[in-house]
Structures are given as C-alpha cells and as structure tokens.
Design an enzyme around this catalytic site. Structure first.
Site, PDB file in Angstrom:
ATOM      1  CE  LYS A  65      -3.759  -2.449   2.266  1.00  0.00           C
ATOM      2  NZ  LYS A  65      -4.403  -2.854   3.503  1.00  0.00           N
ATOM      3  CD  GLN A  96      -3.334  -4.612   6.597  1.00  0.00           C
ATOM      4  OE1 GLN A  96      -3.231  -3.624   5.897  1.00  0.00           O
ATOM      5  NE2 GLN A  96      -3.930  -5.719   6.177  1.00  0.00           N
ATOM      6  CG  ASP A 141      -9.744  -0.395   4.593  1.00  0.00           C
ATOM      7  OD1 ASP A 141      -9.477  -0.629   3.397  1.00  0.00           O
ATOM      8  OD2 ASP A 141      -9.034  -0.768   5.541  1.00  0.00           O
TER       9      ASP A 141
END
Ligand code: NAD
Length: 288
Positions: free
Chosen positions: A53, A97, A120
C-alpha cells in the site's frame, strides 16, 4: 475456448494514471493526499500488505504515514492514536490493518475512525450508506471488482451473480454492489447446501472463501465470469486463489488470476478513496 484473463495489474495501473490529474489539481491548491496506516503487531502477511500500500501510494503522488504499534497495545492507547489521526488535517485517510490481535475489538476500533477518513469503507456509517445506495466509502476489494467487470465489458443487469463468502469486507458489500447494478444475487457461505448446484447457475461467480482452489471446473457455468478473491499461501510458499484456475479457465468466459487479479485492484481503489477523501475535505474547507 480458454477464458479471457482479466488483468488486474493493467487495470490498476490505468486507474492510478487516471488519478494523476486529480492529484495535480490538489497539489495546485497546496494539498497532498495522505493515507495513515496503523499496523498492530508484526504479522508477516500484514507487513507485506502495508508495504504494498505504501509503495503504491508513493507511485501515485499520495503520502503515506505508517504507525507500527506493539502487539500487546491496549485498546485505549490504540483508540487515542486513531483519534489523533482523525484530528490531523494533513491526514485524509485512516486505515487500520486487519486482523488485529485477539484482545482488541475490531468493531470498536473501526467505529473509532472518522467516517470521512474511513477509506476502507468498514465503518458502520459507510456500510449503511452502501446498503441505502447513498454516497460513502465502499470497501476497496469489491469496489475494485466492479471496476474490473465494467472495464472487461461483463454485462450485469438481469444476470445471475453468486458470491461465495459473507464477510463484511468482501462478500456482503460485493453482493450489494452487484445488486445495485441490477444483477440477481445469491450469497453462499459455509452452511450453504449443495453449493455446486448454485454456483453452476452463476453468470458472474465471485469466490471469497479463503480455501485454496475450492472452486473447480464442475462448479462453473460455461462462459461465466469467475472472480477469484482468495489469497492463500501454500506450504511451498506459493500463492493460490480460491479457484482452480488451470481447470476453470477452460470453462469460464472470463477469469481473474492470482496473483495479478483482484489484489492490485484493491490497492488502487484504496488510493482512489484517499484522493477522494482529500477532495471532499478540501471542498468542505472551502465552503466553511
Ligand atoms: P472470511 O474468512 O472473513 O470469510 C470467508 C467466507 O467464506 C465466510 O463467509 C464463510 O462462510 C465462507 N466459507 C468458508 N468455507 C466455505 C465453504 N466450504 N463453502 C462456502 N463458503 C465457505 O474471509 P474474507 O476476509 O472475506 O476473505 C476471503 C478470501 O479473500 C481470503 O483468502 C482472503 O485472503 C482474500 N482476500 C483478498 C483480498 C484481495 O485484495 N485480493 C482482499 C480481502 C480478502
């Protein structure tokens, strides 16, 4: 006839290129989109995802800020780190994460991210917006799959779509997005009876199971579009998807490879969401 391979790497590269003018327009206003990634513990797979990422951000002119916290961190301390990122006007996207160590409640943690920075799309208010068909951040993996389907010319309206998997991050939002595009959608899961009978009806089959090569050729309708979300590490260190690609490619009309399919799209969509978050923040500042 062998299936057409949907090249996720190529589509992701196009998407990142297309973001260039938007990133430049923000830069002209003195804004550089910034993604803050919070990693708790040292799970090796999570480290690889975070590294990918961060690299993709750099290649697109998006800043990234890594915060690595010890695995034993308490929930209070993690939430106050996230609160700091929520308050920071130079941070536009906040991503924690997953998975988190088991002593931390992932639901609490996700709910603590400001919905406007939840790139997200896992916050309940963004999930609710998706359910209601309202604007919001959409989970990156299913959002990326929708782009792959569009750019590959796969028709959706009136088609039968079967999604295997009902997770909040892939299966459920995937089903909602396909429904929004007028597909007739079935969600299958670990308790589904006679899975092959259902999958053989699918014009679009999405496998998000987490079991290597679980979808074989006998489960696929000839000419179907098969999207393989799975990323499974085999004992020999190699990667396998949830679909037996070697067998299914002779039956399907389209198929996504692993690696090089859904994975790169997920990262590209994350960056696109971060750029959008920066644009929205700039627009709301301008109207204040
Ligand atoms: P998950 O474990 O949360 O969900 C798996 C789903 O599969 C569950 O809903 C379960 O009911 C269903 N399932 C399990 N066994 C089944 C069976 N025998 N028959 C039918 N359904 C069954 O996983 P997830 O987070 O949704 O991820 C799924 C896979 O996708 C994993 O391999 C994950 O690594 C991968 N993934 C890839 C990306 C990407 O960017 N490519 C992103 C997220 C997840």
């Amino acid at each position: 006839m062998a299936a057409q391979i949907i090249d996720g790497r190529a589509i992701a590269a196009d998407l990142r290129r297309e973001l260039g003018p938007r990133v430049a327009a923000l830069a002209a206003r003195g804004i550089r989109p910034c993604l803050a990634v919070v990693l708790v513990g040292d799970d090796p797979a999570s480290r690889v995802y975070v590294r990918n990422k961060v690299r993709a951000c750099a290649a697109t002119g998006v800043d990234s800020r890594d915060t690595v916290l010890p695995a034993q961190i308490g929930e209070h301390e993690l939430l106050s780190t996230i609160a700091g990122l929520n308050r920071d006007p130079t941070v536009h996207g906040v991503l924690v994460q997953l998975p988190l160590p088991p002593h931390l409640d992932a639901g609490h943690v996700i709910e603590s991210i400001s919905p406007g920075k939840d790139v997200d799309g896992f916050h309940p208010s963004n999930m609710g917006a998706l359910l209601a068909g309202r604007p919001g951040f959409v989970p990156c993996t299913p959002a990326g799959i929708m782009v792959m389907l569009e750019r590959s010319g796969v028709a959706l309206a009136g088609k039968r779509a079967v999604v295997i998997g009902r997770s909040n991050i892939v299966g459920k939002p995937m089903a909602l997005l396909l429904l929004q595009r007028d597909a007739t959608v079935t969600i299958c899961h670990s308790k589904t009876r006679d899975l092959p009978a259902l999958t053989r009806e699918a014009d679009i089959l999405v496998a998000a199971i987490g079991r290597p090569r679980a979808v074989g050729a006998a489960m696929v309708k000839p000419g179907a579009c098969v999207i393989d979300v799975g990323i499974n590490r085999l004992d020999d260190g190699s990667l396998a998807g949830d679909v037996d690609t070697a067998a299914v490619k002779d039956v399907a009309g389209w198929i996504t490879p692993v690696p090089g399919g859904v994975g790169p799209m997920t990262v590209a969509m994350l960056i696109a969401s971060c750029v959008r978050a920066a644009e929205l923040a700039a627009a709301s500042e301008a109207s204040d």
